[in-house]
Every structure is written in structure tokens, then in C-alpha cells.
Design an enzyme around this catalytic site. Sequence first.
Site, PDB file in Angstrom:
ATOM      1  N   HIS A 183       0.827  -1.204   0.000  1.00  0.00           N
ATOM      2  CA  HIS A 183       0.000   0.000   0.000  1.00  0.00           C
ATOM      3  C   HIS A 183       0.862   1.256   0.000  1.00  0.00           C
ATOM      4  O   HIS A 183       0.475   2.274  -0.578  1.00  0.00           O
ATOM      5  CB  HIS A 183      -0.925   0.002   1.219  1.00  0.00           C
ATOM      6  CG  HIS A 183      -1.946  -1.089   1.196  1.00  0.00           C
ATOM      7  ND1 HIS A 183      -3.296  -0.848   1.083  1.00  0.00           N
ATOM      8  CD2 HIS A 183      -1.816  -2.441   1.263  1.00  0.00           C
ATOM      9  CE1 HIS A 183      -3.958  -1.992   1.090  1.00  0.00           C
ATOM     10  NE2 HIS A 183      -3.076  -2.975   1.201  1.00  0.00           N
ATOM     11  N   ASP A 211      -5.902   5.503   2.279  1.00  0.00           N
ATOM     12  CA  ASP A 211      -6.118   4.115   1.913  1.00  0.00           C
ATOM     13  C   ASP A 211      -7.572   3.755   2.187  1.00  0.00           C
ATOM     14  O   ASP A 211      -8.179   4.240   3.144  1.00  0.00           O
ATOM     15  CB  ASP A 211      -5.189   3.219   2.733  1.00  0.00           C
ATOM     16  CG  ASP A 211      -4.821   1.955   1.993  1.00  0.00           C
ATOM     17  OD1 ASP A 211      -5.697   1.068   1.895  1.00  0.00           O
ATOM     18  OD2 ASP A 211      -3.690   1.851   1.507  1.00  0.00           O
TER      19      ASP A 211
END
Length: 217
Positions: A72, A167
Amino acid sequence: MLFTFCFNYTTLEKSLKLFIAHVIYFLFQLAPKNLNFPIMKNHEGTGTIFQSTRSTATRGRVILFPLPVQGHLSPMFQLANILRAQGFKIIIIHTEYNSPSHSNYPHFTFKTIADGGFSEIRNNMKKSDPAFSISYFNEHCADSFTDCLAGLLAEPDEPPVACLITDAEYYFAQEVADSLKVPRLVSWACTIVSLLVYRDLSFFYEKGYFNLTKNGV
């Protein structure tokens, strides 16, 4: 305001370019009108595309909040580099756990927030548990993230915040963004298949596919 984009690991470069195009256009619409973006005609002579050129002029701040795992962090930092090349000032909010090396990105501003001591908890775990980790971050990062974001918005003599990019797993972030009136974009750093599964979870529940016994049978 919420937009979701997907990164597919197998086609990361293509997906990232598409994501960048949407992000820059979105930020262009949000930015103050006196911030002049360099634009040029595309190869067909219609519409506009953005030139990738570094500039000393700041076109606003973009705040990014990635999940602290490598799959990520990498696409989020790639995005940050491209946005910086477009003239945006980049601020990275990150947890104490798996904190990125600030010296590797001297052109970014970093803000560390408390995460409830996840590093110690992770060291005591026998194996990785993504579901537990995501739940833990959402439970223990909300207050520190809110304080950090509010502090950034209140900083004097700084350009306006054009957008917050978090995110997708930080599901608490939308409420925070709404309360502080900050536009939010969401990065989904997983395959499109996982996104479709999340979309259809309610359908599976309605059909009773998750009505398992205590023994899991």
C-alpha cells in the site's frame, strides 16, 4: 465527497497512470482559480493533459495517509511523487508502525501519528492477521489522525489543502474528512476482484452464505 480508484498489482503501471489522470483533474477542479496549471493539447488536438514538470510554485497541499504495509505504501508514494511533479506540496501522515524513512523523501513533509502501540502487538503475533491489523488501526488511529489533520488545516501561511487521499481500509477517515470539510479520495491498493467481493458482501449475507455454526461447519 468520495472517489475510489483501484490498483491491480499485475497492471500497476497502467492503473497508476489512469489513477493519476483522474486525481490531477479532480485536484485541478478543486484548486483556487488563481493557481495556473500548465496544460497542453493532447495528441488528438482536443481536451487537455497535464505536463509533468517540476515547479517552484505551490499549487496547494495534498495530504496522503497510506496503510503501513509495503503493498500500500509503494503505490501511494508513486502517486505522491507524480503529484509533486505537478507542483503540489506533499504531506504524508503515517503511523508509528512501519514508518517510512524520511531521509529517502526529503521533498515530502511527514507527520507521525500514534497508533496504539501496534509495533509491540505485531511483534507478539505468531503470524500476520490483516483483518485484525486493519481493525486495530481504525480503532486506535482515528483520534490522532483527526488532531493531525485539524492541525495541518490550521497552519498559518500555508497553501490550501486541495485534497486528502487515504487508503480505502481507513474507513473512519470519511467521517473525519466530512467533519473538517476536506475533499477525500480513496486509494484501493488491491485487485479488482477484491473490490467486487466487498461490493457483493451484503448479497452473500442476504442469501445466508455466512450463516455458519459455531464449529464453522
